[in-house]
Scaffold this active site. Structure first.
Site, PDB file in Angstrom:
ATOM      1  N   ASP A  80       0.839  -1.199   0.000  1.00  0.00           N
ATOM      2  CA  ASP A  80       0.000   0.000   0.000  1.00  0.00           C
ATOM      3  C   ASP A  80       0.879   1.256   0.000  1.00  0.00           C
ATOM      4  O   ASP A  80       0.646   2.192  -0.767  1.00  0.00           O
ATOM      5  CB  ASP A  80      -0.910  -0.021   1.227  1.00  0.00           C
ATOM      6  N   GLU A 152      -1.911  -5.357  -3.685  1.00  0.00           N
ATOM      7  CA  GLU A 152      -0.991  -4.655  -2.792  1.00  0.00           C
ATOM      8  C   GLU A 152       0.088  -5.600  -2.267  1.00  0.00           C
ATOM      9  O   GLU A 152       1.264  -5.228  -2.167  1.00  0.00           O
ATOM     10  CB  GLU A 152      -1.752  -4.028  -1.633  1.00  0.00           C
TER      11      GLU A 152
END
EC number: 3.1.26.3
Length: 263
Positions: A80, A152
């Site tokens: 992220d 992610e």
């Protein structure tokens, strides 16, 4: 009074504390699928365990009593942050005249759950995810939140294995072209969309000019014209300068997109 002892159940936490748990072992079919992924993406992984971990859901870890650290949640956390940096840098360099606020809006539309899930689907990440039976039955492989997490996790794994340059290269093949195509512009206002459109194709410099103010002070009306390299692209009328500029940008977008479509 005697107490009947309850059946002893080993929890995931028990395995963590005692250092126990099983190691993840892939089937030959699963290994082949990961090999296919690397061929499709043109990537190599020095540490294949990181690649596999990116696709390992916590439900699979719990069901197979694997080491808790085997799931992809920590890689999601890292991925992220890496994505935020990679997209921020790309927008900063690509759109040199875009404001901080507009870059923030555009980045948010790119790294949001629906967008990341779509990228994961296009790469067929869903079929590679190691899931527990419960998640499998309830459609985990196509759940947007799960797919976004896997994307992610994959970025996090790629970063740890090969660094930022490898992440930039991967995104230049998957994500950056979508940005260039304007796939996320609908999430922005008309002025931001126009700015992105003009900069994307290197068309020149935009300028907004209030060409007329009319009406009494309590009922003012503004006429704005948006110009590209000094040539009018469109105009708009609004109760405020901002509204007039937005409407001028909207008209300009219609004209520019029509011109592109007629080429």
């Amino acid at each position: 009074m005697s107490h009947q002892s309850k059946p002893y159940r080993r929890s995931r936490n028990h395995y963590d504390k005692k250092g126990g748990g099983r190691r993840l072992v892939l089937s030959e079919e699963q290994k082949r699928q990961f090999d296919d992924l690397l061929v499709r993406t043109g990537l190599t992984f020095e540490n294949r365990k990181l690649l596999i971990q990116a696709f390992t859901h916590s439900s699979y870890v719990n069901e197979h009593r694997l080491y808790a650290s085997t799931d992809n949640e920590r890689l999601e956390f890292l991925g992220d942050a890496v994505l935020e940096l990679a997209v921020s840098q790309y927008l900063y360099k690509k759109y040199t005249n875009m404001s901080e606020g507009d870059m923030t809006k555009l980045r948010a539309s790119i790294v949001c759950e629906p967008s990341l899930a779509r990228f994961a689907s296009e790469l067929n990440f869903g079929k590679l995810v190691l899931l527990g039976k419960g998640e499998e039955v309830t459609g985990g492989r196509v759940r947007p939140a799960l797919l976004a997490d896997v994307f992610e996790g994959f970025i996090g794994a790629l970063y740890l294995d090969q660094g930022l340059d490898a992440v930039y290269l991967f995104l230049s093949q998957t994500m950056y072209p979508k940005i260039n195509e304007g796939a996320f512009s609908h999430k922005m206002d008309f002025k931001s969309q126009l700015q992105e459109f003009v900069q994307r194709d290197g068309l020149g410099l935009l300028q907004y000019v209030i060409v007329q103010e009319r009406g009494p002070a309590h009922d003012r009306e503004f006429v704005s014209e948006v110009q590209l390299n000094g040539t009018s692209l469109g105009d708009g009328i609004g109760r405020s300068k901002k509204e007039a500029e937005q409407l001028a940008a909207k008209q300009a977008l219609v004209s520019l997109k029509a011109d592109v479509g007629n080429v």
